[in-house]
Design an enzyme around this catalytic site. Structure first.
Site, short mmCIF file in Angstrom:
data_model
loop_
_atom_site.label_atom_id
_atom_site.label_comp_id
_atom_site.label_asym_id
_atom_site.label_seq_id
_atom_site.Cartn_x
_atom_site.Cartn_y
_atom_site.Cartn_z
N LYS A 1 0.84 -1.20 0.00
CA LYS A 1 0.00 0.00 0.00
C LYS A 1 0.88 1.25 0.00
O LYS A 1 0.62 2.20 -0.74
CB LYS A 1 -0.94 -0.02 1.23
CG LYS A 1 -2.00 -1.12 1.12
CD LYS A 1 -2.79 -1.34 2.41
CE LYS A 1 -3.73 -2.53 2.24
NZ LYS A 1 -4.55 -2.85 3.40
N GLN B 1 -4.99 -1.85 9.66
CA GLN B 1 -4.77 -3.16 9.04
C GLN B 1 -5.29 -4.25 9.96
O GLN B 1 -5.01 -4.27 11.16
CB GLN B 1 -3.27 -3.34 8.75
CG GLN B 1 -2.94 -4.57 7.92
CD GLN B 1 -3.51 -4.52 6.50
OE1 GLN B 1 -3.65 -3.46 5.91
NE2 GLN B 1 -3.85 -5.67 5.96
N ASP C 1 -11.15 2.32 4.20
CA ASP C 1 -11.42 0.88 4.11
C ASP C 1 -12.92 0.58 4.06
O ASP C 1 -13.32 -0.56 3.80
CB ASP C 1 -10.84 0.16 5.34
CG ASP C 1 -9.64 -0.70 4.99
OD1 ASP C 1 -9.50 -1.07 3.80
OD2 ASP C 1 -8.85 -0.99 5.89
N1 GUN Z 1 -6.81 -7.50 6.18
C1 GUN Z 1 -7.15 -8.29 5.14
N2 GUN Z 1 -7.73 -7.56 4.17
C2 GUN Z 1 -7.77 -6.30 4.61
C3 GUN Z 1 -8.26 -5.07 4.06
O1 GUN Z 1 -8.79 -5.00 2.96
N3 GUN Z 1 -8.10 -3.98 4.83
C4 GUN Z 1 -7.52 -4.02 6.05
N4 GUN Z 1 -7.42 -2.90 6.73
N5 GUN Z 1 -7.06 -5.12 6.58
C5 GUN Z 1 -7.19 -6.25 5.86
#
Ligand code: GUN
Length: 281
Positions: free
Chosen positions: A48, A92, A115
Site C-alpha cells: 500500500k 490493518q 477501508d
Molecule cells: N486485512 C485483510 N484484508 C484487509 C483489508 O482490505 N483492509 C484491512 N485494513 N485489513 C485487511
C-alpha cells in the site's frame, strides 16, 4: 477463456491517478495503522505504501506493538482523526486478540474511512448511498467493468461471508442489479449455488475449493483467495481445471490482489475530496 488481468488494470489505474495528481498542487495524506507483527499484514501495508509513493500520495505506517492497549490505539486514532494533513485512515486487520475490532473500526472518522469498515459506510453501501466501499470487493466490480462484463441480471454466487469481502460484495452486486447467493461455513452444498451461477466469487482461504465440476460452461470466475502451498501463492480455485470451462478467470497472484491496492488509492482521493472539497476529478 480470457484472463482478467488485475495487475494490468491496477497499473492502468495507477498511471491515471499519477497523471491526475501531477497537475495538481495538493498534499494527500494516508495513515496506515499496523498493530503487532503479523507477517502477511507487513507485506500488505508495504504494498500500500509503495503504491501511494508511485502516484504521489503521502502515506505513513504507524506501527504499534502487539502489547499495546486498546485505549492507546483509540488515542492514536483520535489524533489521526483530528490531523488536518491526514485524509485517509486504515487499520490493518487482523488486530491482536485483546483488542475489540468493532470498537476500533467505529473510532475511525467515517469521513477518513478509506477501508469502508465504519458502520456508517457499511450502511450506506447496503442502502445504495454514496460512501466508502471496502477495497477488495470494489476491486472485483471494477475489474469486471474494466473488461466490459455486464453485471445486471446475472446470477452471482459468492463463497465467503466476511465483513471485509463477502458481505460488501453481496451489496455491490445487488446494487448493480445482479441476483446474488452467498455461501458460508454452514452452507450444506455450495456446488448447488456455484453450478448455476454466471459469476462465481470465492474468498475463503481453501486451496482447490472450486473445481471444474462445480461451475457451468462459460462461467466468470473471480478468485479472491490467497494461500501459500509449497511456497507458491495460490487462490481458492483449481485454476488448471476450472479455466478450461470458464469464459473469464482471475489468476492468483495478479487478479483481485492488485485491484485492492488500486481501490485504496481511489478511496484515498475520495477522502481527500470529501474533506477538502472536490479538488481532484
Ligand atoms: N486485512 C485483510 N484484508 C484487509 C483489508 O482490505 N483492509 C484491512 N485494513 N485489513 C485487511
Amino acid at each position: 477463456m480470457k484472463i482478467l488481468d488485475g495487475k494490468k488494470t491496477y497499473l492502468d489505474i495507477k498511471e491515471k491517478i499519477k497523471n491526475k495528481l501531477s497537475n495538481k498542487n495538493v498534499s494527500i495524506g494516508l495513515s496506515v495503522l499496523l498493530v503487532g507483527d503479523d507477517p502477511a499484514s507487513e507485506i500488505y501495508v508495504n504494498m500500500k505504501k509503495n503504491a501511494c509513493r508511485d502516484v504521489g500520495i503521502n502515506s505513513e505506517i504507524v506501527r504499534l506493538s502487539s502489547e499495546v492497549s486498546e485505549s492507546e490505539v483509540l488515542e492514536k486514532i483520535d489524533s489521526l482523526n483530528k490531523d488536518d494533513k491526514i485524509h485517509g485512515i486504515l487499520v490493518q486487520l487482523p488486530l491482536p486478540k485483546h483488542i475489540n475490532e468493532a470498537k476500533i473500526l467505529q473510532a475511525v472518522s467515517h469521513k477518513k474511512d478509506v477501508d469502508g469498515f465504519h458502520p456508517y459506510n457499511v450502511g450506506d453501501l447496503v442502502i445504495g448511498e454514496d460512501g466508502f466501499v471496502p477495497a477488495t470487493p470494489l476491486g472485483v466490480i471494477e475489474l469486471l467493468k474494466a473488461y466490459d462484463i455486464e453485471i445486471k441480471s446475472k446470477d452471482v454466487a459468492i463463497i465467503g461471508a466476511s465483513n471485509i469481502v463477502g458481505k460488501p460484495l453481496f451489496s455491490l452486486f445487488l446494487n448493480e442489479g445482479a441476483t446474488v447467493s452467498i455461501c458460508h461455513k454452514r452452507t450444506k452444498d455450495i456446488s448447488h449455488y456455484t453450478k448455476y451461477a454466471d459469476i462465481v466469487c470465492v474468498g475463503v482461504g481453501l486451496p482447490n475449493l472450486i473445481k471444474a465440476d462445480m461451475v457451468k460452461d462459460g462461467a466468470i470466475i473471480i478468485d479472491i483467495g490467497i494461500n501459500k502451498v509449497d511456497k507458491k501463492i495460490v487462490g481458492d480455485v483449481d485454476f488448471e481445471g476450472v479455466s478450461k470451462k470458464a469464459s473469464y478467470i482471475t489468476p492468483v497472484p495478479g487478479g483481485v490482489g492488485p485491484m485492492t491496492i488500486a481501490m485504496l488509492l481511489e478511496n484515498t482521493i475520495k477522502a481527500f475530496n470529501l474533506i477538502e472539497g472536490e479538488l481532484i476529478d
